[in-house]
Write a protein that holds these residues in place. Structure first.
Motif, short mmCIF file in Angstrom:
data_model
loop_
_atom_site.label_atom_id
_atom_site.label_comp_id
_atom_site.label_asym_id
_atom_site.label_seq_id
_atom_site.Cartn_x
_atom_site.Cartn_y
_atom_site.Cartn_z
N ASP A 294 -1.12 6.64 -6.15
CA ASP A 294 -2.57 6.72 -6.34
C ASP A 294 -3.01 8.16 -6.55
OD1 ASP A 294 -5.30 6.09 -6.32
OD2 ASP A 294 -5.41 6.50 -4.18
N PRO A 295 -3.83 8.38 -7.57
CA PRO A 295 -4.39 9.74 -7.74
C PRO A 295 -5.40 10.08 -6.66
CG PRO A 295 -5.37 8.22 -9.31
CD PRO A 295 -4.25 7.47 -8.64
N LYS A 296 -5.83 9.10 -5.86
CA LYS A 296 -6.76 9.32 -4.75
C LYS A 296 -6.10 8.85 -3.45
CE LYS A 296 -10.88 8.65 -7.64
NZ LYS A 296 -12.12 7.87 -7.85
N PRO A 297 -5.22 9.66 -2.87
CA PRO A 297 -4.46 9.23 -1.68
C PRO A 297 -5.34 8.97 -0.46
CG PRO A 297 -4.16 11.59 -2.08
CD PRO A 297 -4.86 11.03 -3.27
N ASP A 298 -6.50 9.63 -0.35
CA ASP A 298 -7.37 9.41 0.81
C ASP A 298 -7.83 7.96 0.89
OD1 ASP A 298 -7.10 12.02 1.47
OD2 ASP A 298 -9.08 12.66 0.80
N LYS A 299 -8.06 7.35 -0.27
CA LYS A 299 -8.49 5.96 -0.27
C LYS A 299 -7.39 5.05 0.26
CE LYS A 299 -10.88 2.58 -3.18
NZ LYS A 299 -11.45 2.31 -4.51
N ILE A 300 -6.15 5.36 -0.09
CA ILE A 300 -5.02 4.58 0.40
C ILE A 300 -4.90 4.75 1.92
CG2 ILE A 300 -2.50 4.43 0.42
CD1 ILE A 300 -3.72 3.06 -1.92
N LYS A 301 -5.10 5.97 2.42
CA LYS A 301 -5.03 6.22 3.86
C LYS A 301 -6.05 5.40 4.62
CE LYS A 301 -3.03 10.86 4.17
NZ LYS A 301 -3.25 12.24 4.69
N LEU B 83 0.83 -1.21 0.00
CA LEU B 83 0.00 0.00 0.00
C LEU B 83 0.86 1.26 0.00
CD1 LEU B 83 -2.82 -1.05 2.51
CD2 LEU B 83 -3.06 -0.67 0.05
N LEU B 84 1.97 1.23 0.71
CA LEU B 84 2.84 2.40 0.75
C LEU B 84 3.52 2.67 -0.59
CD1 LEU B 84 4.51 1.96 4.27
CD2 LEU B 84 2.79 3.64 3.61
N SER B 85 3.60 1.64 -1.44
CA SER B 85 4.26 1.81 -2.74
C SER B 85 3.29 2.26 -3.84
CB SER B 85 4.92 0.49 -3.17
OG SER B 85 3.93 -0.51 -3.40
N VAL B 86 2.01 2.32 -3.52
CA VAL B 86 1.00 2.67 -4.52
C VAL B 86 1.10 4.15 -4.87
CG1 VAL B 86 -1.47 2.86 -5.00
CG2 VAL B 86 -0.57 0.85 -3.84
#
Length: 522
Positions: free
Chosen positions: A136-143, A131-134
């Motif tokens: 993503d244009p939508k960082p909130d979803k990763i958080k 997940l930390l390597s993604v």
């Protein structure tokens, strides 16, 4: 030779041509419906949503066979395999999807799916790295996904009794949730606080109070919470560190005015105020009393401390009336002004009880502006008798007289003292077929319970049958008939005000209680 009808031949040709056209159109449309990638993926999703995972797997397998370079086909297949509890096969498909993803969005979807699978296998470190390597244009979803990961990771540590490691992961979850999911963040916050409390309790059980205090302070450093302050206050209270306990209860009360901290804070502040008053530090005592009533408006401040007065020379008696077979209780006392200022108004009230039932209530104004009570002076002996008698001269009785005061401009009655009078049932001995009284006197024991001290005044009163008068005899230990329900005297300070007509049906009310009135100490 048979002639061919040209019209019929043309008609047949048209029909054949139409059939051929329909077949061609149908064949042309098949790739764009069932045989198209989007069509197959949509149909597979529909099967998954309706719980038909086996059919979805067949559709996705066909999609992969027809479109082997589609990352979406492999991604859908991986999700379906994970749903079918085939994590190893799902991992193969997710790896292929990540390999085939040609842009950041495609790679993001595949990596998210892969992380979910790793979390399900408790491979939290690999899921974290993924997940930390993604990108993503939508960082909130990763958080949010990271927060979910850390929460489950913390739960796993907690199940293994690794509390410190659990707290570390919970804190990371709390940080990643930020303001994205307030409800989930609050749940993680509760987990952190509870785990710190568990650590503190563990240290307390091991008699390691210093380490327990460290754990509770760490909880407060994470987020200021009333639970940790109350726990600290309880520890200090058990160690007789009253000021430290008050300080922690005050912090808890500031954070939550509706919690239990208010009750305990009020008790300790009254206790401290009484001690200060006894040391003649009335200004400091009044501050404690004001804070106590702010925290707990129903708490009662000791009247004798608050008003710098005392009740002395208490006398009690039970006057029998053999004609009506009734006892009439009576109490008398003096009030002394121990303050520096004169008292220009003082009203007393005595409520008489018999085994918890109200008998009567008597009021009397003993000090007024015309005749104020100067400093260090006492009133004359104040005597108040019950206007109603208690039936049964020879029966057992537990009679109480509760004394209340109104002082100065205050309109609320303040409880000051309980005077308890007990009478034993007259005993008749039967011997040799005759009934004989072993004694011609009836003993009545009278005790007074001060509001601020533990000393009691006990006087034995004997009744002379020939005259019906009451004479004072030598002091003796009060006797209580244990077969009767004995209501306990209310000590000072009192934390619950008396209610109207408790347990009785006499129709007499206790002193009025005005909970809404503002209580100020001048």
């Amino acid at each position: 030779m048979k002639r061919i009808n040209k019209g019929s031949s043309t008609k047949q040709m048209l029909i054949i041509g139409g059939i051929i056209a329909l077949v061609v159109i149908s064949v042309w449309m098949i790739p764009n419906t069932v045989l198209s990638l989007d069509g197959m993926l949509s149909k597979g999703e529909m099967y998954q949503k309706t719980g038909r995972t086996a059919l979805a797997l067949k559709i996705y397998k066909k999609a992969i066979d027809m479109y082997p370079a589609s990352y979406e086909a492999h991604l859908h297949m991986g999700n379906a395999l994970l749903e079918a509890d085939e994590p190893e096969l799902a991992k193969v498909e997710f790896d292929k999807a990540v390999e085939l993803s040609g842009n950041s969005k495609s790679k993001f979807d595949a990596q998210i799916a892969m992380s979910i699978m790793l979390i399900s296998e408790n491979k939290f470190d690999k899921a974290e790295n993924l997940l930390l390597s993604v990108e993503d244009p939508k960082p909130d979803k990763i958080k949010v996904k990271l927060a979910e990961l850390y929460t489950q990771w913390g739960d796993k540590f907690l199940s293994e009794s690794k509390r410190n490691e659990a707290i570390e992961k919970y804190k990371l979850a709390f940080k990643n949730y930020d303001s994205l999911d307030v409800e989930s963040q609050q749940k993680v916050e509760d987990k952190v606080i509870k785990t710190y409390i568990d650590i503190a309790n563990y240290h307390l059980n091991q008699k390691k109070q210093d380490q327990a205090i460290v754990a509770l302070n760490q909880s407060i450093d994470f987020i200021d919470n009333p639970t940790a302050h109350i726990k600290l206050a309880e520890m200090y209270r058990k160690q007789n560190k009253r000021d430290e306990a008050i300080a922690e209860y005050e912090k808890a009360y500031d954070l939550d005015t509706t919690g239990t901290a208010a009750l305990y804070l009020g008790e300790l502040l009254v206790d401290k105020g009484v001690e200060l008053a006894k040391k003649n530090k009335m200004d400091e005592a009044k501050i404690c009393f004001e804070k106590a009533q702010e925290a707990n408006p129903s708490i009662i401040i000791p009247a004798e401390i608050l008003y710098s007065i005392s009740i002395n020379k208490i006398e009690s008696s039970l006057t029998p009336n053999t004609v009506t077979d009734k006892l009439f209780p009576k109490v008398s006392f003096v009030v002394e002004n121990q303050g520096k200022d004169k008292i220009d108004f003082l009203k007393v009230q005595v409520v008489f009880f018999d085994s918890g039932n109200i008998i009567s209530r008597i009021e009397k104004i003993v000090v007024s502006k015309k005749e104020p009570l100067e400093s260090n002076e006492s009133t004359k002996q104040i005597t108040l008798s019950s206007s109603k008698g208690i039936e049964g001269i020879k029966k057992s009785h537990l009679i109480q007289a509760k004394v209340y005061l109104i002082y100065g401009d205050y309109t609320d009655w303040k409880f000051a003292r309980t005077v308890t009078m007990t009478k034993q049932k007259d005993v008749f001995a039967v011997k040799g077929g005759s009934t004989k009284k072993p004694d011609t006197t009836t003993s009545v024991a009278v005790t007074s319970k001060p509001s601020l001290s533990t000393d009691t005044a006990s006087t034995s009163i004997t009744k002379k049958p020939d005259t019906g008068q009451v004479a004072v005899d030598k002091p003796q230990i009060p006797q209580v008939n244990t077969s009767m329900p004995v209501p306990q005297p209310i000590p000072i300070p009192v934390h619950v005000q008396p209610v109207s007509n408790p347990g009785g049906n006499s129709g007499v009310d206790l002193p009025p209680i005005n909970k809404n009135s503002e209580f100020k100490i001048e």
